[in-house]
Design a protein around this motif. Structure first.
Motif, PDB file in Angstrom:
ATOM      1  N   ASP A 242       0.804  -1.220   0.000  1.00  0.00           N
ATOM      2  CA  ASP A 242       0.000   0.000   0.000  1.00  0.00           C
ATOM      3  C   ASP A 242       0.840   1.274   0.000  1.00  0.00           C
ATOM      4  OD1 ASP A 242      -2.335  -1.428  -0.038  1.00  0.00           O
ATOM      5  OD2 ASP A 242      -2.724  -1.270   2.106  1.00  0.00           O
ATOM      6  N   GLY A 243       2.158   1.143   0.107  1.00  0.00           N
ATOM      7  CA  GLY A 243       3.012   2.324   0.084  1.00  0.00           C
ATOM      8  C   GLY A 243       2.815   3.240   1.267  1.00  0.00           C
ATOM      9  N   LEU A 244       2.644   2.647   2.458  1.00  0.00           N
ATOM     10  CA  LEU A 244       2.346   3.429   3.653  1.00  0.00           C
ATOM     11  C   LEU A 244       3.345   3.159   4.773  1.00  0.00           C
ATOM     12  CD1 LEU A 244      -1.479   2.642   4.016  1.00  0.00           C
ATOM     13  CD2 LEU A 244      -0.485   4.718   3.000  1.00  0.00           C
ATOM     14  N   VAL A 245       3.415   4.091   5.697  1.00  0.00           N
ATOM     15  CA  VAL A 245       3.937   3.820   7.029  1.00  0.00           C
ATOM     16  C   VAL A 245       2.776   4.059   7.988  1.00  0.00           C
ATOM     17  CG1 VAL A 245       5.495   4.561   8.854  1.00  0.00           C
ATOM     18  CG2 VAL A 245       6.328   4.381   6.497  1.00  0.00           C
ATOM     19  N   SER A 246       2.348   2.993   8.666  1.00  0.00           N
ATOM     20  CA  SER A 246       1.239   3.098   9.612  1.00  0.00           C
ATOM     21  C   SER A 246       1.808   3.347  11.001  1.00  0.00           C
ATOM     22  CB  SER A 246       0.405   1.816   9.614  1.00  0.00           C
ATOM     23  OG  SER A 246      -0.213   1.638   8.358  1.00  0.00           O
TER      24      SER A 246
ATOM     25  N   ILE B 267       0.704   7.205   6.943  1.00  0.00           N
ATOM     26  CA  ILE B 267       1.503   8.204   6.227  1.00  0.00           C
ATOM     27  C   ILE B 267       1.824   7.663   4.835  1.00  0.00           C
ATOM     28  CG2 ILE B 267       3.599   9.603   6.255  1.00  0.00           C
ATOM     29  CD1 ILE B 267       3.795   8.962   9.283  1.00  0.00           C
ATOM     30  N   PRO B 268       1.291   8.285   3.772  1.00  0.00           N
ATOM     31  CA  PRO B 268       1.647   7.828   2.418  1.00  0.00           C
ATOM     32  C   PRO B 268       3.113   8.180   2.119  1.00  0.00           C
ATOM     33  CG  PRO B 268      -0.347   9.177   2.421  1.00  0.00           C
ATOM     34  CD  PRO B 268       0.311   9.375   3.742  1.00  0.00           C
ATOM     35  N   VAL B 269       3.898   7.163   1.782  1.00  0.00           N
ATOM     36  CA  VAL B 269       5.298   7.415   1.410  1.00  0.00           C
ATOM     37  C   VAL B 269       5.568   7.032  -0.042  1.00  0.00           C
ATOM     38  CG1 VAL B 269       6.189   7.192   3.761  1.00  0.00           C
ATOM     39  CG2 VAL B 269       6.048   5.166   2.299  1.00  0.00           C
TER      40      VAL B 269
ATOM     41  N   VAL C 201      14.862   6.845  -0.319  1.00  0.00           N
ATOM     42  CA  VAL C 201      14.555   6.780   1.108  1.00  0.00           C
ATOM     43  C   VAL C 201      13.685   7.992   1.447  1.00  0.00           C
ATOM     44  CG1 VAL C 201      15.492   6.882   3.453  1.00  0.00           C
ATOM     45  CG2 VAL C 201      16.685   5.561   1.678  1.00  0.00           C
ATOM     46  N   SER C 202      12.528   7.749   2.057  1.00  0.00           N
ATOM     47  CA  SER C 202      11.649   8.835   2.502  1.00  0.00           C
ATOM     48  C   SER C 202      11.977   9.185   3.946  1.00  0.00           C
ATOM     49  CB  SER C 202      10.183   8.429   2.388  1.00  0.00           C
ATOM     50  OG  SER C 202       9.823   8.216   1.036  1.00  0.00           O
ATOM     51  N   VAL C 203      11.974  10.472   4.254  1.00  0.00           N
ATOM     52  CA  VAL C 203      12.246  10.950   5.611  1.00  0.00           C
ATOM     53  C   VAL C 203      10.953  11.521   6.182  1.00  0.00           C
ATOM     54  CG1 VAL C 203      13.682  12.424   7.053  1.00  0.00           C
ATOM     55  CG2 VAL C 203      14.604  11.507   4.901  1.00  0.00           C
ATOM     56  N   ILE C 204      10.525  10.966   7.313  1.00  0.00           N
ATOM     57  CA  ILE C 204       9.267  11.373   7.950  1.00  0.00           C
ATOM     58  C   ILE C 204       9.571  12.215   9.179  1.00  0.00           C
ATOM     59  CG2 ILE C 204       7.259  10.531   9.236  1.00  0.00           C
ATOM     60  CD1 ILE C 204       7.296   8.057   7.441  1.00  0.00           C
TER      61      ILE C 204
ATOM     62  N   SER D 263       4.807  15.962  12.744  1.00  0.00           N
ATOM     63  CA  SER D 263       3.691  16.228  11.827  1.00  0.00           C
ATOM     64  C   SER D 263       3.213  14.988  11.092  1.00  0.00           C
ATOM     65  CB  SER D 263       4.117  17.284  10.795  1.00  0.00           C
ATOM     66  OG  SER D 263       5.209  16.801  10.020  1.00  0.00           O
ATOM     67  N   ASN D 264       3.971  13.881  11.231  1.00  0.00           N
ATOM     68  CA  ASN D 264       3.657  12.641  10.512  1.00  0.00           C
ATOM     69  C   ASN D 264       3.524  12.884   9.011  1.00  0.00           C
ATOM     70  OD1 ASN D 264       3.760  10.756  12.613  1.00  0.00           O
ATOM     71  ND2 ASN D 264       1.666  11.230  13.258  1.00  0.00           N
ATOM     72  N   THR D 265       4.500  13.600   8.470  1.00  0.00           N
ATOM     73  CA  THR D 265       4.532  13.869   7.031  1.00  0.00           C
ATOM     74  C   THR D 265       5.931  13.589   6.493  1.00  0.00           C
ATOM     75  OG1 THR D 265       5.096  16.189   7.411  1.00  0.00           O
ATOM     76  CG2 THR D 265       2.756  15.651   7.125  1.00  0.00           C
ATOM     77  N   VAL D 266       5.997  13.292   5.195  1.00  0.00           N
ATOM     78  CA  VAL D 266       7.288  13.120   4.522  1.00  0.00           C
ATOM     79  C   VAL D 266       7.861  14.494   4.222  1.00  0.00           C
ATOM     80  CG1 VAL D 266       8.461  12.247   2.469  1.00  0.00           C
ATOM     81  CG2 VAL D 266       6.623  10.897   3.536  1.00  0.00           C
ATOM     82  N   THR D 267       9.060  14.746   4.731  1.00  0.00           N
ATOM     83  CA  THR D 267       9.676  16.066   4.560  1.00  0.00           C
ATOM     84  C   THR D 267      10.862  16.056   3.602  1.00  0.00           C
ATOM     85  OG1 THR D 267      11.074  15.684   6.507  1.00  0.00           O
ATOM     86  CG2 THR D 267       8.971  16.828   6.846  1.00  0.00           C
ATOM     87  N   ASP D 268      11.355  14.860   3.239  1.00  0.00           N
ATOM     88  CA  ASP D 268      12.500  14.812   2.329  1.00  0.00           C
ATOM     89  C   ASP D 268      12.546  13.445   1.669  1.00  0.00           C
ATOM     90  OD1 ASP D 268      14.721  15.713   0.971  1.00  0.00           O
ATOM     91  OD2 ASP D 268      15.857  16.250   2.780  1.00  0.00           O
TER      92      ASP D 268
END
Length: 529
Positions: free
Chosen positions: A66-70, A83-85, A111-114, A118-123
């Protein structure tokens, strides 16, 4: 347990173990006091790993399909947010301050940075092809990412840039970092090895051979041992990190993959992906096997061990070489069979586990006994006695990769050899080493001439095949049809052409353990009216 348990993570206090069940879309929660599953958390499709915040309040579950981090609240085991990554979320690691989570995305080479506030991808950081494992150094300054392409990327977490690309083994996948951050250990699925990376120089300083298909590595709390599940032969390799050698292979369930070591170092949890189970593996006596002659360095782990006055293996006393409140290092005495291991202190005597005295192995056969000098995926079966727990197999100086083990046989795959020729076969177990067999490495054959080069379609033509590397010829075919043959020398084979249904020029192929090579032969129809 659920289906296909993969990543296993312990809470910081060791009270719970969290297991990602990839094929059943759940996370199992194990109470480590009772070793029972006390909760099952539903996730999205394909959970692969569980990363836990340093304070133990949050779990970050990578959901691959699902492309997520729960994000789950661990006090209630309830979902906080998804969090959709993006595609291929594979593994995650939380920084020591809990402020960020680094997530590998295997299908996008990033690599996604959360940001955990805020539980969001920032980088997003681009790394090598097929990033899988990720660890963060204890000081939080670097993240290391293993990629299928054969490299490990070192990421500066202050700038989220790759500052080094480190060559590892073939198909590096998963990692562990030492408690002081000085070393990173990388399992290589393709070369069945563990690379050791010096983080000061960002270079690979050693490669340690293990068995087939190594998966998650995990260090003991004192850093003295590295545990590596091998999903091929269903074992866990125990590596002495001081000598960088495998000291024991412990049997596990089917397809061992994930592993987590209890904070006290007294046991480990091993997820068996193919069996859908988790084993509780005792680690109080490591290694727990050795030769009957004694002489094995053994680490005993437990509590209240300071100032130990004696250690016994059965009734025989061991030599103590080091002692702390939580561990005793000894040299095993001579013995036989399975014996209890006891430690005596001023507070009394306690049993820490058992030690298995292993008989010396013996070899009786090998099949096939020859193969290409370049190595191959062909399975080679070595038969004998007392082979259970085999640690290493060598063909000359070339290490073979163990695929499966029983008491009477070891199945391996041969690696590349430095040169053709016959070499001694050695099998090392906890009980000792055995040899007496030979394996022959063979060059790729060549064919330089087929004479005569033509004959009737009715067959029966005697043909001399000239070339190199023909001594171990196993088959000769004309247009795919087997022909009777005789090996004359390494450069000459004679054969008799079989009948052919059609005229034409076709391949004459010689096959040896070193491979195949072809020349040509022309079938000519007999004259007719």
């Amino acid at each position: 347990m659920g289906n296909t348990p993969e990543g296993i993570t312990l809470a910081p206090d060791g009270a719970r173990a969290y297991v990602a069940n990839r094929a059943s879309n759940t996370v199992s929660v194990i109470d480590t006091a009772t070793d029972t599953v006390i909760d099952t958390i539903a996730t999205g499709a394909g959970p692969t790993d569980v990363a836990i915040s340093p304070d133990g309040t949050r779990a970050y579950v990578t959901v691959f399909d699902d492309g997520l981090v729960s994000v789950f609240d661990l006090a209630s085991d309830t979902l906080v947010t998804d969090i959709p990554v993006g595609a291929g979320a594979t593994m995650a690691a939380v920084t020591p301050d809990g402020a960020r989570v680094y997530v590998t995305r295997q299908t996008t080479d990033t690599v996604s940075v959360i940001d955990t506030a805020s539980n969001t991808v920032t980088d997003t950081v681009t790394v090598g092809t097929g990033p899988t494992g990720v660890v963060i150094t204890p000081d939080g300054t670097r993240a290391y990412v293993a990629s299928f392409s054969g490299s490990v990327s070192a990421i500066d977490t202050a700038t989220n840039t790759v500052i080094a690309t480190i060559l590892a083994g073939d198909v590096p996948i998963l990692l562990a970092v030492s408690s002081d951050g000085a070393l990173v250990y990388v399992t290589n699925a393709g070369s069945s090895s563990v690379s050791v990376i010096d983080t000061a120089t960002n270079t690979t300083i050693d490669n340690i051979g293990v068995s087939a298909q190594p998966r998650f590595p995990a260090l003991s709390p004192d850093g003295a041992h590295l545990y590596v599940p091998n999903s091929g032969p269903d074992t866990v390799s125990v590596i002495d990190t001081a000598t960088r050698t495998v000291v024991e292979n412990i049997g596990a369930g089917e397809g061992p993959t994930g592993i987590a070591v209890f904070p006290a170092g007294t046991r480990a949890y091993v997820g068996n992906a193919d069996a859908g189970t988790v084993d509780v593996m005792g680690t109080t006596v490591i290694p727990d096997q050795g030769p009957m002659a004694g002489g094995t360095t053994v680490t005993l782990t437990g509590h209240h061990l300071a100032n130990a006055t004696a250690v016994h293996f059965g009734t025989a006393q061991a030599v103590i070489t080091a002692n702390t409140a939580t561990s005793v290092t000894v040299i095993s005495p001579a013995g036989a069979g399975v014996v209890p291991v006891t430690v005596t202190t001023a507070g009394g005597t306690g049993t820490l586990g058992a030690f298995y005295y292993m008989p010396v192995p013996a070899l009786t056969g090998i099949s096939p006994d020859a193969g290409t000098v370049s190595g191959s995926d062909q399975e080679i079966v070595i038969t004998g006695r007392n082979l259970a727990g085999a640690i290493d197999v060598y063909f000359g100086t070339t290490r073979a990769v163990i695929q499966s083990v029983s008491d009477t046989q070891v199945t391996v795959r041969a690696g590349r050899a430095p040169a053709p020729g016959a070499v001694a076969v050695t099998v090392r177990t906890s009980g000792g080493s055995a040899d007496g067999l030979f394996y022959t490495y063979v060059d790729q054959p060549t064919i330089t001439d087929v004479s005569p080069s033509a004959g009737p379609t009715t067959g029966g033509t005697g043909v001399t095949i000239t070339g190199t590397g023909l001594t171990y010829t196993e088959q000769v075919t004309f247009h795919g049809a087997p022909a009777p043959f005789s090996v004359i020398s390494d450069t000459t084979v004679t054969a008799v052409s079989p009948p052919s249904a059609t005229e034409g020029t076709f391949d004459v192929t010689v096959t040896t353990p070193g491979g195949s090579s072809s020349g040509s032969f022309t079938y000519v129809a007999a004259p007719s009216i």
